[in-house]
Design an enzyme around this catalytic site. Structure first.
Site, mmCIF file in Angstrom:
data_model
loop_
_atom_site.group_PDB
_atom_site.id
_atom_site.type_symbol
_atom_site.label_atom_id
_atom_site.label_comp_id
_atom_site.label_asym_id
_atom_site.label_seq_id
_atom_site.Cartn_x
_atom_site.Cartn_y
_atom_site.Cartn_z
ATOM 1 N N ALA A 1 6.500 -10.907 -5.527
ATOM 2 C CA ALA A 1 8.379 -10.997 -6.086
ATOM 3 C C ALA A 1 8.467 -9.638 -5.383
ATOM 4 O O ALA A 1 8.097 -8.577 -5.129
ATOM 5 C CB ALA A 1 8.228 -10.338 -7.737
ATOM 6 N N CYS B 1 1.345 -1.157 0.034
ATOM 7 C CA CYS B 1 -0.159 -0.054 -0.088
ATOM 8 C C CYS B 1 0.633 1.416 0.289
ATOM 9 O O CYS B 1 0.658 2.048 0.608
ATOM 10 C CB CYS B 1 -1.249 0.258 1.144
#
Ligand code: SPV
Ligand code: MN
Length: 626
Positions: free
Chosen positions: A389, A275
């Site tokens: 990732a 976020c």
């Protein structure tokens, strides 16, 4: 040393490794290492000290074992976790609790006896054929009131290597502290591996935490958030310790925001995973101390914070040359980096979702050989890189590293920011009225739409107390109370801000661009020094248009229209009122130890909103309040 312990150690360790271990005068440590050698039964043991030689041994072992592969650029390697092992496993992460201990209904717990029996069963001979790495680190800067020594046992050279980039050395510290060391312990095994060096027994993946024992067990998994002991496992132990001792362990970055006349004001910031936490701490022109976990303590009436780590396990999705120039440059510099779960192309370079340039046709990724259009067993198209990732680097290798990264005194905190993924309620930036108001109506009322950082569906709005819900290891009410108490010990508490980078219009378009946060940071820095006015809203203080127009111009060389300001900073009463309803309901029904003051403060907030609604309507433009 107890004879049995001595025998186990002498049997498995070379003379050199044995000497390294017993140079640390701490029987608890010797017992711990011997106990898990006996249980897990590794083929060999490597005791790693702080020397370059030993650290290099681990680096090379990761390549030799096949847990990492060399990439074209010097110092760059890649590691893959299994296709179904790409994020923290909340379901199988549990606290081991003694009979009579109640952590409340929000924590995932298991009876200690039962849990230990289970995990000991799984761990029996689990390191068969593997090398066990014994590593020592310190959480927080060395020689500091903040520091906590840790020992990590792992049979993964990738985990042992990641530790090295992420944590400060601890072997010498263990020798110095000897029997006085109050250390955390971590045991990790990746378990049986397939030919791609991927954990096979995912169904037996477990992450079990023993608060009182200061120990975390993690098995049959490789993903860093489950396995790197000093990261989230240690964070849970530290939250438990912090509450007992009256300090804070938070899911927060720590950064220096650069104000007028070379002034640097330190801010911490709590955001759920994915976020904007790392990207905020990496904003150009500012300096980074840490991007994930901070300890905060009160010293002489002031709040100080340190970065618990010294490296970054950062999300790579979306990193591009325009929005993230510093990370971009670092990712293209020939210095040590471990990429995980990206796509590796034929020329041994890497690609990730959102990188500049074309999507390659094929390569190797977390699913094995990959090609465009490849589907998984459930029929879902496999993305070139996983959405979670990551890249692992040491912060010292960044151009924007703050000079106080290793300062044992910590950094004085001027402001604290809470932010979540919220499409329709909070304005982009708002200062709370005071510490208590901020801790309750911002920090404890944080909600966020779910992301790829944990297993499960994305985009669902969820309550996330201080962005820390995944890691809190004590009853939630005690955790809030500890935060409230912390503020009471401060002469001038840091200002508490809420930010929201994810506000959308009715058609689902973001109302802000990614770089707007550069401006919010500058505005918050000025507020800490009382150098800019603000408009009082029912929920806090928001910026005045004229100041933002000036700052957008100065910082981003952009025109900021009054129309955009009005759209972004409209006070959305119906949404704010429903949010209070949701939050109050959660505390009333799901958090039995909620401090009474939480309800009082929420009620006060509701009254203010209702009054504003009566006087000014449901959607209030800032000019109506100014
Ligand atoms: C996060 O998800 O908050 C991270 C990565 O920082 S993990 O190590 O998975 O927790
Ligand atoms: Mn995190």
């Amino acid at each position: 040393m107890d004879e049995k312990i001595g025998n186990i150690l002498r049997n498995k360790l070379t003379e050199k490794d044995y000497q390294k271990l017993i140079k640390i005068d701490n029987p608890e440590l010797h017992n711990f290492v011997a106990e898990y050698i006996e249980l897990c039964n590794p083929e060999s043991v490597f005791v790693c000290d702080d020397s370059d030689e030993d650290r290099d041994y681990i680096r090379k072992a990761a390549i030799k074992d096949g847990e990492e592969m060399k990439l074209a650029m010097e110092g760059h390697t890649v590691h893959f976790d299994g296709y179904y092992d790409q994020a923290r496993d909340k379901k199988r992460t549990k606290f081991l609790v003694d009979e009579g201990v109640d952590l409340g209904p929000n924590l995932n717990t298991i009876d200690k006896k039962e849990g230990l029996e289970e995990i000991n069963g799984i761990m029996k001979n689990i390191m068969n054929g593997h090398t066990l790495y014994v590593r020592f680190f310190t959480l927080g800067p060395m020689n500091s009131i903040f520091s906590i020594p840790c020992v990590q046992l792992t049979d993964s050279s990738y985990v042992a290597h990641s530790d090295d980039l992420l944590y400060r050395p601890g072997y010498e510290e263990f020798i110095r502290q000897g029997r006085d060391a109050r250390f955390f312990k971590f045991v990790h095994s990746e378990g049986r591996l397939d030919e791609r060096k991927i954990s096979v027994d995912i169904d037996k993946r477990r992450i079990y935490i023993d608060n009182e024992g200061g120990i975390v067990y993690s098995v049959n998994t490789q993903y860093g958030g489950n396995t790197i002991g000093l990261k989230k496992p240690a964070m849970r132990l530290a939250i438990y310790r912090a509450e007992k001792e009256g300090w804070l362990t938070e899911h927060m970055f720590l950064m220096g925001i650069h104000g007028p006349n070379n002034r640097v004001t330190y801010f911490t910031g709590a955001f759920p995973s994915l976020c904007g936490k790392t990207s905020t701490s990496m904003v150009p022109g500012e300096t980074i101390v840490g991007d994930d976990i901070s300890y905060l303590r009160v010293k002489e009436g002031k709040a100080y914070a340190v970065n618990v780590e010294k490296g970054m396990f950062g999300i790579i999705m979306g990193v591009n040359s325009k929005d993230d120039p510093i990370i971009w440059k670092r990712l293209h510099t020939p210095k040590e980096i471990i990429f995980s779960n990206v796509l590796v192309t034929e020329d041994k370079s890497v690609y990730w979702i959102g990188k500049d340039g074309e999507i390659p046709e094929k390569g190797m990724n977390h699913s094995g050989e990959w090609f465009k259009g490849k589907k998984d067993a459930e029929g879902n198209e496999i993305t070139p890189s996983h959405r979670n990732a990551r890249f692992t680097i040491s912060l010292d290798t960044l151009d924007n590293a703050d000079p106080n990264i290793h300062n044992p005194e910590g950094c004085p905190v001027g402001g604290i920011i809470y932010g979540g993924r919220d499409s329709d309620t909070w304005v982009p930036v708002e200062q709370s009225f005071n510490w208590q108001h901020g801790i309750i109506t911002k920090a404890s009322a944080l909600e966020s739409e779910t992301t790829a950082a944990t297993l499960g569906k994305e985009g669902v709005r969820k309550f996330n107390l201080m962005s820390n819900l995944d890691f809190i290891s004590i009853p939630l009410g005690s955790y809030i109370q500890n935060n409230l108490n912390f503020g009471k010990k401060l002469e001038k508490p840091p200002l508490i801000f809420a930010v929201n980078y994810f506000l959308k219009d009715k058609d689902g378009n973001f109302l802000n661009s990614k770089v707007d946060k550069f401006v919010w940071l500058k505005w918050m820095e000025l507020r800490v020094h009382n150098e800019v006015d603000a408009i009082e809203t029912p929920t806090g203080y928001i910026p005045e248009y004229k100041d933002l127009r000036r700052l957008f111009n100065e910082v981003l060389k952009k025109d900021y229209s009054e129309e955009a300001y009005n759209q972004q900073f409209t006070i959305r009463i119906p949404e704010l009122l429903s949010k209070i309803g949701r939050i109050e309901e959660i505390y009333r029904t799901k958090v039995p130890d909620t401090p009474k003051i939480v309800f009082v403060e929420l009620e006060k907030q509701r009254d203010k909103l209702k009054k504003a609604k009566e006087e000014l309507g449901e959607y209030i433009l800032p000019e109506k309040l100014g």
